[in-house]
Scaffold this motif. Structure first.
Motif, PDB file in Angstrom:
ATOM      1  N   ALA A  31       0.839  -1.203   0.000  1.00  0.00           N
ATOM      2  CA  ALA A  31       0.000   0.000   0.000  1.00  0.00           C
ATOM      3  C   ALA A  31       0.871   1.249   0.000  1.00  0.00           C
ATOM      4  O   ALA A  31       0.620   2.200  -0.743  1.00  0.00           O
ATOM      5  CB  ALA A  31      -0.938  -0.011   1.204  1.00  0.00           C
ATOM      6  N   CYS A  32       1.911   1.234   0.817  1.00  0.00           N
ATOM      7  CA  CYS A  32       2.808   2.390   0.885  1.00  0.00           C
ATOM      8  C   CYS A  32       3.515   2.614  -0.449  1.00  0.00           C
ATOM      9  O   CYS A  32       3.636   3.746  -0.910  1.00  0.00           O
ATOM     10  CB  CYS A  32       3.827   2.205   2.011  1.00  0.00           C
ATOM     11  N   ARG A  33       3.954   1.539  -1.087  1.00  0.00           N
ATOM     12  CA  ARG A  33       4.633   1.674  -2.377  1.00  0.00           C
ATOM     13  C   ARG A  33       3.691   2.260  -3.428  1.00  0.00           C
ATOM     14  O   ARG A  33       4.082   3.127  -4.213  1.00  0.00           O
ATOM     15  CB  ARG A  33       5.169   0.302  -2.840  1.00  0.00           C
ATOM     16  N   ILE A  34       2.454   1.812  -3.429  1.00  0.00           N
ATOM     17  CA  ILE A  34       1.464   2.338  -4.380  1.00  0.00           C
ATOM     18  C   ILE A  34       1.225   3.824  -4.141  1.00  0.00           C
ATOM     19  O   ILE A  34       1.194   4.620  -5.082  1.00  0.00           O
ATOM     20  CB  ILE A  34       0.150   1.536  -4.307  1.00  0.00           C
ATOM     21  N   VAL A  35       1.074   4.217  -2.886  1.00  0.00           N
ATOM     22  CA  VAL A  35       0.827   5.630  -2.569  1.00  0.00           C
ATOM     23  C   VAL A  35       2.029   6.481  -2.992  1.00  0.00           C
ATOM     24  O   VAL A  35       1.858   7.565  -3.555  1.00  0.00           O
ATOM     25  CB  VAL A  35       0.484   5.818  -1.072  1.00  0.00           C
ATOM     26  N   ILE A  36       3.237   5.973  -2.765  1.00  0.00           N
ATOM     27  CA  ILE A  36       4.439   6.701  -3.193  1.00  0.00           C
ATOM     28  C   ILE A  36       4.446   6.865  -4.710  1.00  0.00           C
ATOM     29  O   ILE A  36       4.709   7.958  -5.231  1.00  0.00           O
ATOM     30  CB  ILE A  36       5.711   5.979  -2.705  1.00  0.00           C
ATOM     31  N   LEU A  37       4.136   5.798  -5.433  1.00  0.00           N
ATOM     32  CA  LEU A  37       4.107   5.867  -6.901  1.00  0.00           C
ATOM     33  C   LEU A  37       3.005   6.807  -7.392  1.00  0.00           C
ATOM     34  O   LEU A  37       3.214   7.561  -8.358  1.00  0.00           O
ATOM     35  CB  LEU A  37       3.942   4.476  -7.500  1.00  0.00           C
ATOM     36  N   GLU A  38       1.837   6.768  -6.747  1.00  0.00           N
ATOM     37  CA  GLU A  38       0.754   7.690  -7.126  1.00  0.00           C
ATOM     38  C   GLU A  38       1.202   9.138  -6.931  1.00  0.00           C
ATOM     39  O   GLU A  38       0.932  10.002  -7.774  1.00  0.00           O
ATOM     40  CB  GLU A  38      -0.493   7.429  -6.283  1.00  0.00           C
ATOM     41  N   ASP A  39       1.889   9.397  -5.829  1.00  0.00           N
ATOM     42  CA  ASP A  39       2.362  10.745  -5.529  1.00  0.00           C
ATOM     43  C   ASP A  39       3.396  11.190  -6.565  1.00  0.00           C
ATOM     44  O   ASP A  39       3.355  12.323  -7.052  1.00  0.00           O
ATOM     45  CB  ASP A  39       2.943  10.778  -4.116  1.00  0.00           C
ATOM     46  N   GLN A  40       4.307  10.281  -6.934  1.00  0.00           N
ATOM     47  CA  GLN A  40       5.309  10.605  -7.960  1.00  0.00           C
ATOM     48  C   GLN A  40       4.654  10.874  -9.307  1.00  0.00           C
ATOM     49  O   GLN A  40       5.056  11.783 -10.029  1.00  0.00           O
ATOM     50  CB  GLN A  40       6.334   9.474  -8.074  1.00  0.00           C
ATOM     51  N   LEU A  41       3.652  10.083  -9.652  1.00  0.00           N
ATOM     52  CA  LEU A  41       2.942  10.281 -10.913  1.00  0.00           C
ATOM     53  C   LEU A  41       2.231  11.632 -10.928  1.00  0.00           C
ATOM     54  O   LEU A  41       2.297  12.370 -11.927  1.00  0.00           O
ATOM     55  CB  LEU A  41       1.931   9.150 -11.138  1.00  0.00           C
ATOM     56  N   GLU A  42       1.585  11.980  -9.835  1.00  0.00           N
ATOM     57  CA  GLU A  42       0.893  13.270  -9.746  1.00  0.00           C
ATOM     58  C   GLU A  42       1.883  14.421  -9.896  1.00  0.00           C
ATOM     59  O   GLU A  42       1.606  15.406 -10.592  1.00  0.00           O
ATOM     60  CB  GLU A  42       0.136  13.380  -8.418  1.00  0.00           C
ATOM     61  N   GLU A  43       3.036  14.298  -9.264  1.00  0.00           N
ATOM     62  CA  GLU A  43       4.069  15.336  -9.374  1.00  0.00           C
ATOM     63  C   GLU A  43       4.566  15.442 -10.814  1.00  0.00           C
ATOM     64  O   GLU A  43       4.740  16.542 -11.340  1.00  0.00           O
ATOM     65  CB  GLU A  43       5.232  15.011  -8.423  1.00  0.00           C
ATOM     66  N   ALA A  44       4.789  14.315 -11.476  1.00  0.00           N
ATOM     67  CA  ALA A  44       5.239  14.326 -12.872  1.00  0.00           C
ATOM     68  C   ALA A  44       4.186  14.991 -13.766  1.00  0.00           C
ATOM     69  O   ALA A  44       4.529  15.768 -14.661  1.00  0.00           O
ATOM     70  CB  ALA A  44       5.531  12.907 -13.349  1.00  0.00           C
ATOM     71  N   ARG A  45       2.922  14.683 -13.520  1.00  0.00           N
ATOM     72  CA  ARG A  45       1.851  15.310 -14.312  1.00  0.00           C
ATOM     73  C   ARG A  45       1.819  16.812 -14.106  1.00  0.00           C
ATOM     74  O   ARG A  45       1.627  17.580 -15.048  1.00  0.00           O
ATOM     75  CB  ARG A  45       0.498  14.700 -13.930  1.00  0.00           C
ATOM     76  N   ARG A  46       2.019  17.245 -12.858  1.00  0.00           N
ATOM     77  CA  ARG A  46       2.021  18.679 -12.550  1.00  0.00           C
ATOM     78  C   ARG A  46       3.172  19.368 -13.277  1.00  0.00           C
ATOM     79  O   ARG A  46       2.993  20.423 -13.903  1.00  0.00           O
ATOM     80  CB  ARG A  46       2.130  18.896 -11.034  1.00  0.00           C
ATOM     81  N   ILE A  47       4.343  18.761 -13.243  1.00  0.00           N
ATOM     82  CA  ILE A  47       5.511  19.334 -13.919  1.00  0.00           C
ATOM     83  C   ILE A  47       5.293  19.382 -15.425  1.00  0.00           C
ATOM     84  O   ILE A  47       5.585  20.390 -16.072  1.00  0.00           O
ATOM     85  CB  ILE A  47       6.786  18.538 -13.558  1.00  0.00           C
ATOM     86  N   ASN A  48       4.757  18.310 -15.997  1.00  0.00           N
ATOM     87  CA  ASN A  48       4.464  18.293 -17.437  1.00  0.00           C
ATOM     88  C   ASN A  48       3.497  19.404 -17.814  1.00  0.00           C
ATOM     89  O   ASN A  48       3.661  20.066 -18.841  1.00  0.00           O
ATOM     90  CB  ASN A  48       3.893  16.934 -17.863  1.00  0.00           C
ATOM     91  N   GLU A  49       2.480  19.606 -16.990  1.00  0.00           N
ATOM     92  CA  GLU A  49       1.499  20.658 -17.275  1.00  0.00           C
ATOM     93  C   GLU A  49       2.153  22.037 -17.210  1.00  0.00           C
ATOM     94  O   GLU A  49       1.871  22.899 -18.048  1.00  0.00           O
ATOM     95  CB  GLU A  49       0.325  20.570 -16.290  1.00  0.00           C
ATOM     96  N   GLU A  50       3.048  22.229 -16.239  1.00  0.00           N
ATOM     97  CA  GLU A  50       3.768  23.506 -16.149  1.00  0.00           C
ATOM     98  C   GLU A  50       4.603  23.731 -17.410  1.00  0.00           C
ATOM     99  O   GLU A  50       4.630  24.835 -17.949  1.00  0.00           O
ATOM    100  CB  GLU A  50       4.673  23.527 -14.915  1.00  0.00           C
ATOM    101  N   HIS A  51       5.276  22.693 -17.879  1.00  0.00           N
ATOM    102  CA  HIS A  51       6.088  22.811 -19.093  1.00  0.00           C
ATOM    103  C   HIS A  51       5.213  23.092 -20.311  1.00  0.00           C
ATOM    104  O   HIS A  51       5.568  23.905 -21.162  1.00  0.00           O
ATOM    105  CB  HIS A  51       6.931  21.547 -19.328  1.00  0.00           C
ATOM    106  N   ARG A  52       4.077  22.397 -20.387  1.00  0.00           N
ATOM    107  CA  ARG A  52       3.148  22.605 -21.502  1.00  0.00           C
ATOM    108  C   ARG A  52       2.638  24.046 -21.504  1.00  0.00           C
ATOM    109  O   ARG A  52       2.587  24.694 -22.554  1.00  0.00           O
ATOM    110  CB  ARG A  52       1.968  21.637 -21.379  1.00  0.00           C
ATOM    111  N   THR A  53       2.279  24.538 -20.321  1.00  0.00           N
ATOM    112  CA  THR A  53       1.773  25.909 -20.202  1.00  0.00           C
ATOM    113  C   THR A  53       2.862  26.909 -20.581  1.00  0.00           C
ATOM    114  O   THR A  53       2.606  27.851 -21.330  1.00  0.00           O
ATOM    115  CB  THR A  53       1.280  26.172 -18.769  1.00  0.00           C
ATOM    116  N   ALA A  54       4.085  26.682 -20.080  1.00  0.00           N
ATOM    117  CA  ALA A  54       5.201  27.580 -20.409  1.00  0.00           C
ATOM    118  C   ALA A  54       5.503  27.538 -21.896  1.00  0.00           C
ATOM    119  O   ALA A  54       5.736  28.582 -22.525  1.00  0.00           O
ATOM    120  CB  ALA A  54       6.422  27.197 -19.588  1.00  0.00           C
ATOM    121  N   ALA A  55       5.514  26.361 -22.501  1.00  0.00           N
ATOM    122  CA  ALA A  55       5.781  26.223 -23.934  1.00  0.00           C
ATOM    123  C   ALA A  55       4.685  26.911 -24.747  1.00  0.00           C
ATOM    124  O   ALA A  55       4.978  27.569 -25.754  1.00  0.00           O
ATOM    125  CB  ALA A  55       5.893  24.750 -24.317  1.00  0.00           C
ATOM    126  N   GLY A  56       3.453  26.791 -24.305  1.00  0.00           N
ATOM    127  CA  GLY A  56       2.336  27.436 -24.992  1.00  0.00           C
ATOM    128  C   GLY A  56       2.450  28.947 -24.969  1.00  0.00           C
ATOM    129  O   GLY A  56       2.199  29.618 -25.965  1.00  0.00           O
TER     130      GLY A  56
END
Length: 111
Positions: free
Chosen positions: A79-104
């Motif tokens: 359960a802890c490993r899944i939550v850590i991975l979910e958190d990492q995925l959410e952070e990666a999505r946030r960073i990607n969105e920031e890059h997309r917004t900046a590139a736009g």
């Protein structure tokens, strides 16, 4: 309100406001569950001057997600490993969105 004013921390999700007993009560869990997710390195509680564990609202949100998975029959470590991975995925999505917004905004300025 100044930074020294204790009320300035009332809305701070990272402020370690909850004792282990209170955190366990809010989660509907046991102190042993909180110790287990600490040992699995999902959350690291801060320590009071007296050495007691203190938890923030943010940590309780993470612990609540782990508790959901454990309640579904998953071992604590998994359960802890899944939550850590979910958190990492959410952070990666946030960073990607920031890059997309900046590139736009750069492309709009070039046009």
């Amino acid at each position: 309100m100044t930074a020294e004013d204790p009320l300035s921390r009332i809305d701070d999700d990272d402020y370690p406001a909850y004792t282990m007993g209170r955190a366990a009560e809010l989660l509907g869990a046991t102190p042993a569950f909180l110790r287990a997710i600490g040992e699995a390195r999902l959350i690291t509680p801060l320590r009071s001057e007296g050495g007691h564990r203190r938890y923030s609202r943010y940590q309780l949100k993470i612990a609540a997600r782990a508790r959901e998975l454990v309640d579904q029959g998953m071992p604590v470590e998994a359960a802890c490993r899944i939550v850590i991975l979910e958190d990492q995925l959410e952070e990666a999505r946030r960073i990607n969105e920031e890059h997309r917004t900046a590139a736009g905004s750069h492309h709009a300025a070039d046009a």
